[in-house]
Design an enzyme around this catalytic site. Structure first.
Site, PDB file in Angstrom:
ATOM      1  N   ARG A 121      55.187 -31.684 -21.721  1.00  0.00           N
ATOM      2  CA  ARG A 121      54.022 -32.261 -21.028  1.00  0.00           C
ATOM      3  C   ARG A 121      54.032 -31.999 -19.525  1.00  0.00           C
ATOM      4  O   ARG A 121      53.383 -32.720 -18.763  1.00  0.00           O
ATOM      5  CB  ARG A 121      53.907 -33.763 -21.304  1.00  0.00           C
ATOM      6  CG  ARG A 121      53.678 -34.093 -22.775  1.00  0.00           C
ATOM      7  CD  ARG A 121      53.310 -35.565 -22.946  1.00  0.00           C
ATOM      8  NE  ARG A 121      53.035 -35.854 -24.346  1.00  0.00           N
ATOM      9  CZ  ARG A 121      53.954 -36.335 -25.199  1.00  0.00           C
ATOM     10  NH1 ARG A 121      55.188 -36.577 -24.766  1.00  0.00           N
ATOM     11  NH2 ARG A 121      53.639 -36.583 -26.444  1.00  0.00           N
ATOM     12  N   LYS A 143      45.058 -22.733 -11.651  1.00  0.00           N
ATOM     13  CA  LYS A 143      44.439 -22.327 -12.912  1.00  0.00           C
ATOM     14  C   LYS A 143      45.462 -21.587 -13.765  1.00  0.00           C
ATOM     15  O   LYS A 143      46.041 -20.587 -13.318  1.00  0.00           O
ATOM     16  CB  LYS A 143      43.240 -21.406 -12.649  1.00  0.00           C
ATOM     17  CG  LYS A 143      41.948 -22.114 -12.336  1.00  0.00           C
ATOM     18  CD  LYS A 143      40.825 -21.104 -12.325  1.00  0.00           C
ATOM     19  CE  LYS A 143      39.485 -21.739 -12.116  1.00  0.00           C
ATOM     20  NZ  LYS A 143      38.383 -20.740 -12.157  1.00  0.00           N
ATOM     21  N   GLU A 185      39.526  -8.824  -5.371  1.00  0.00           N
ATOM     22  CA  GLU A 185      39.538 -10.264  -5.092  1.00  0.00           C
ATOM     23  C   GLU A 185      39.491 -10.524  -3.586  1.00  0.00           C
ATOM     24  O   GLU A 185      38.904 -11.505  -3.137  1.00  0.00           O
ATOM     25  CB  GLU A 185      40.778 -10.906  -5.708  1.00  0.00           C
ATOM     26  CG  GLU A 185      40.822 -10.870  -7.232  1.00  0.00           C
ATOM     27  CD  GLU A 185      39.884 -11.871  -7.887  1.00  0.00           C
ATOM     28  OE1 GLU A 185      39.142 -12.575  -7.176  1.00  0.00           O
ATOM     29  OE2 GLU A 185      39.882 -11.951  -9.133  1.00  0.00           O
ATOM     30  N   LYS A 227      41.193 -19.739   0.003  1.00  0.00           N
ATOM     31  CA  LYS A 227      41.391 -20.311  -1.333  1.00  0.00           C
ATOM     32  C   LYS A 227      41.899 -21.746  -1.237  1.00  0.00           C
ATOM     33  O   LYS A 227      41.434 -22.640  -1.959  1.00  0.00           O
ATOM     34  CB  LYS A 227      42.395 -19.444  -2.106  1.00  0.00           C
ATOM     35  CG  LYS A 227      42.708 -19.928  -3.541  1.00  0.00           C
ATOM     36  CD  LYS A 227      41.567 -19.643  -4.488  1.00  0.00           C
ATOM     37  CE  LYS A 227      41.912 -19.997  -5.938  1.00  0.00           C
ATOM     38  NZ  LYS A 227      42.678 -18.943  -6.619  1.00  0.00           N
ATOM     39  N   GLU A 237      37.227 -27.446 -10.308  1.00  0.00           N
ATOM     40  CA  GLU A 237      36.064 -26.588 -10.483  1.00  0.00           C
ATOM     41  C   GLU A 237      34.844 -27.328 -11.012  1.00  0.00           C
ATOM     42  O   GLU A 237      34.217 -26.949 -12.000  1.00  0.00           O
ATOM     43  CB  GLU A 237      36.397 -25.414 -11.421  1.00  0.00           C
ATOM     44  CG  GLU A 237      35.445 -24.228 -11.285  1.00  0.00           C
ATOM     45  CD  GLU A 237      35.865 -23.028 -12.123  1.00  0.00           C
ATOM     46  OE1 GLU A 237      35.093 -22.632 -12.987  1.00  0.00           O
ATOM     47  OE2 GLU A 237      36.968 -22.511 -11.896  1.00  0.00           O
ATOM     48  N   ARG A 241      34.323 -24.980  -6.074  1.00  0.00           N
ATOM     49  CA  ARG A 241      35.291 -23.998  -6.584  1.00  0.00           C
ATOM     50  C   ARG A 241      34.639 -22.999  -7.526  1.00  0.00           C
ATOM     51  O   ARG A 241      35.158 -21.894  -7.734  1.00  0.00           O
ATOM     52  CB  ARG A 241      36.460 -24.707  -7.267  1.00  0.00           C
ATOM     53  CG  ARG A 241      37.578 -23.738  -7.636  1.00  0.00           C
ATOM     54  CD  ARG A 241      38.862 -24.430  -8.025  1.00  0.00           C
ATOM     55  NE  ARG A 241      39.864 -23.450  -8.401  1.00  0.00           N
ATOM     56  CZ  ARG A 241      41.127 -23.740  -8.703  1.00  0.00           C
ATOM     57  NH1 ARG A 241      41.550 -24.996  -8.661  1.00  0.00           N
ATOM     58  NH2 ARG A 241      41.968 -22.789  -9.043  1.00  0.00           N
ATOM     59  N   ASN A 245      34.166 -17.809  -8.681  1.00  0.00           N
ATOM     60  CA  ASN A 245      33.916 -16.999  -9.870  1.00  0.00           C
ATOM     61  C   ASN A 245      32.940 -15.850  -9.613  1.00  0.00           C
ATOM     62  O   ASN A 245      32.531 -15.164 -10.563  1.00  0.00           O
ATOM     63  CB  ASN A 245      33.372 -17.880 -11.003  1.00  0.00           C
ATOM     64  CG  ASN A 245      34.418 -18.819 -11.550  1.00  0.00           C
ATOM     65  OD1 ASN A 245      35.573 -18.452 -11.722  1.00  0.00           O
ATOM     66  ND2 ASN A 245      34.020 -20.059 -11.808  1.00  0.00           N
ATOM     67  N   HIS A 248      33.019 -12.647 -11.672  1.00  0.00           N
ATOM     68  CA  HIS A 248      33.897 -12.814 -12.819  1.00  0.00           C
ATOM     69  C   HIS A 248      33.142 -12.962 -14.140  1.00  0.00           C
ATOM     70  O   HIS A 248      33.706 -12.707 -15.205  1.00  0.00           O
ATOM     71  CB  HIS A 248      34.821 -14.010 -12.606  1.00  0.00           C
ATOM     72  CG  HIS A 248      35.915 -13.749 -11.633  1.00  0.00           C
ATOM     73  ND1 HIS A 248      35.681 -13.414 -10.313  1.00  0.00           N
ATOM     74  CD2 HIS A 248      37.264 -13.750 -11.778  1.00  0.00           C
ATOM     75  CE1 HIS A 248      36.834 -13.236  -9.694  1.00  0.00           C
ATOM     76  NE2 HIS A 248      37.803 -13.423 -10.559  1.00  0.00           N
ATOM     77  N   HIS A 252      34.613 -10.520 -16.714  1.00  0.00           N
ATOM     78  CA  HIS A 252      35.333 -10.908 -17.925  1.00  0.00           C
ATOM     79  C   HIS A 252      34.729 -10.251 -19.159  1.00  0.00           C
ATOM     80  O   HIS A 252      35.446  -9.885 -20.104  1.00  0.00           O
ATOM     81  CB  HIS A 252      35.311 -12.423 -18.081  1.00  0.00           C
ATOM     82  CG  HIS A 252      36.242 -13.132 -17.148  1.00  0.00           C
ATOM     83  ND1 HIS A 252      36.238 -14.506 -16.971  1.00  0.00           N
ATOM     84  CD2 HIS A 252      37.224 -12.668 -16.332  1.00  0.00           C
ATOM     85  CE1 HIS A 252      37.166 -14.844 -16.095  1.00  0.00           C
ATOM     86  NE2 HIS A 252      37.764 -13.749 -15.686  1.00  0.00           N
ATOM     87  N   HIS A 265      41.859  -6.265 -14.429  1.00  0.00           N
ATOM     88  CA  HIS A 265      41.055  -7.408 -13.994  1.00  0.00           C
ATOM     89  C   HIS A 265      40.307  -7.119 -12.695  1.00  0.00           C
ATOM     90  O   HIS A 265      39.101  -7.396 -12.577  1.00  0.00           O
ATOM     91  CB  HIS A 265      41.945  -8.635 -13.819  1.00  0.00           C
ATOM     92  CG  HIS A 265      41.208  -9.850 -13.348  1.00  0.00           C
ATOM     93  ND1 HIS A 265      40.276 -10.509 -14.122  1.00  0.00           N
ATOM     94  CD2 HIS A 265      41.253 -10.524 -12.160  1.00  0.00           C
ATOM     95  CE1 HIS A 265      39.781 -11.525 -13.443  1.00  0.00           C
ATOM     96  NE2 HIS A 265      40.352 -11.558 -12.254  1.00  0.00           N
TER      97      HIS A 265
END
Length: 364
Positions: A121, A143, A185, A227, A237, A241, A245, A248, A252, A265
């Site tokens: 956990r 993330k 990026e 960032k 997010e 935030r 993206n 992206h 993606h 990527h």
């Protein structure tokens, strides 16, 4: 040494930008009050270069590290590979204070972070990013995720690291293609938040591609600052935030259609940013000159703008399954100008089709 603080309510941490920092990782981790057993996750490309340096430093600091090497590439961001991490952690006797260290690029960071978030956990997580893309983006912000055959990053958690240690010297061994992937990026930050930084990148593209140490350090530092500021305002997010993206959504989809093999990527994000800029211009949200400037900088950095031959319907299928879809609508991040973006779910499919047709050089 440079330090950027990520200020969060009860789990703030520092990003250290330290030349030759890999040799000092043990000293940095001593301050975390972790158990002595540690698990380093790396891949077959990075491990032979840097695993020994990191393990030596950890042993000198009193840790007992073990190294797990996984296959390079997006294919290792899977539940199957995560199970290998869990099995290694259990069999090695890692406890709730045993750190998991990500030594590698974005794939390793996502995989190791997902494992750290879920093993017992949650155990301490340390990021040691070795690619430019990871140093400026994916190692910061918490993330973590693995992929599913139906989509990228669909299984994951928000889980902040206890420490991020960036050593710019490791970029000397980074393949040219991976350096350029990271620059996608980097460019993103200029587009979404800092027009002056975008202009700096435009002026210094040649020096950055030549790996000028001063230019690269300046780029890494500024991206981490931007960032960190976003993450401090919106850790999970729910608002600002989402702006990170940019590019992206289409990116993606390009990765998925290519089986995570044809475009990496950063290249896919570059194509996605070119598409998002085109879409913004078509919708009248940004001046055409701003869209052109994005394309020109991407080209100057040696990044692709299109994915020729990709199927339009297949791309649309991936877009429909994107994790940013809410109530069957995509939350698009779109340009208003260089340095300013917005989120909109009010984009007609015909406009998206028109842009995808340009990106794939297909007839509608």
């Amino acid at each position: 040494m440079g330090e950027v603080r990520v200020s969060l309510a009860d789990h703030s941490y520092s990003i250290y930008i330290q030349t030759a920092g890999l040799r000092q990782i043990g000293q940095f981790m001593q301050a975390l009050s972790c158990s002595k057993k540690a698990l380093i996750i790396t891949d077959g490309n990075v491990g032979p270069l840097y695993a020994a340096v990191v393990t030596d430093s950890l042993r000198a600091a009193g840790f007992a590290p073990q190294v797990l090497v996984v296959a390079p590439g997006e294919g290792s961001k899977s539940l199957a590979t995560a199970d290998r991490v869990f099995t290694t952690a259990i069999s090695s006797g890692l406890d709730r204070k045993s750190p998991i260290v990500a030594l590698g690029g974005g794939v390793i960071g996502d995989l190791a972070g997902f494992a750290a978030a879920t093993y017992l956990r949650g155990v301490p997580f340390v990021q040691v990013p070795t690619s430019l893309l990871a140093q400026v983006d994916s190692s910061v912000g918490g993330k973590t995720a693995v992929n599913h055959p139906l989509g990228k990053n669909l299984i994951g958690a928000f889980y902040q690291p206890r420490l991020v240690l960036i050593d710019p010297l490791v970029l000397d061994t980074l393949p040219e293609r991976e350096l350029k992937a990271g620059l996608a990026e980097v460019i993103k930050y200029g587009i979404i938040a800092d027009a002056d930084f975008f202009a700096y990148l435009t002026r210094n593209a040649a020096a950055i591609l030549a790996r000028d140490p001063a230019a690269l350090t300046a780029v890494i530092s500024r991206c981490c600052q931007l960032k960190a500021a976003v993450v401090a305002r919106d850790e999970r997010e729910t608002s600002v935030r989402m702006l990170l993206n940019f590019g992206h959504t289409i990116g993606h989809a390009v990765e998925g259609v290519g089986g995570y093999a044809e475009y990496n990527h950063g290249e896919a994000v570059a194509i996605g940013m070119a598409g998002a800029a085109l879409l913004s211009s078509r919708l009248g949200l940004c001046p055409p000159a701003a869209s052109t400037a994005v394309q020109q900088l991407l080209t100057a950095m040696g990044l692709p703008l299109t994915a020729p031959g990709y199927g339009l319907e297949e791309l649309l299928g991936y877009l429909a399954r994107d994790k940013k879809v809410v109530d069957s609508k995509i939350n698009w991040v779109l340009m208003q100008d260089i340095g300013r973006v917005m989120v909109s779910a009010d984009v007609e499919v015909k406009q998206v089709r028109a842009v995808l047709a340009q990106l794939t050089v297909l007839k509608q």
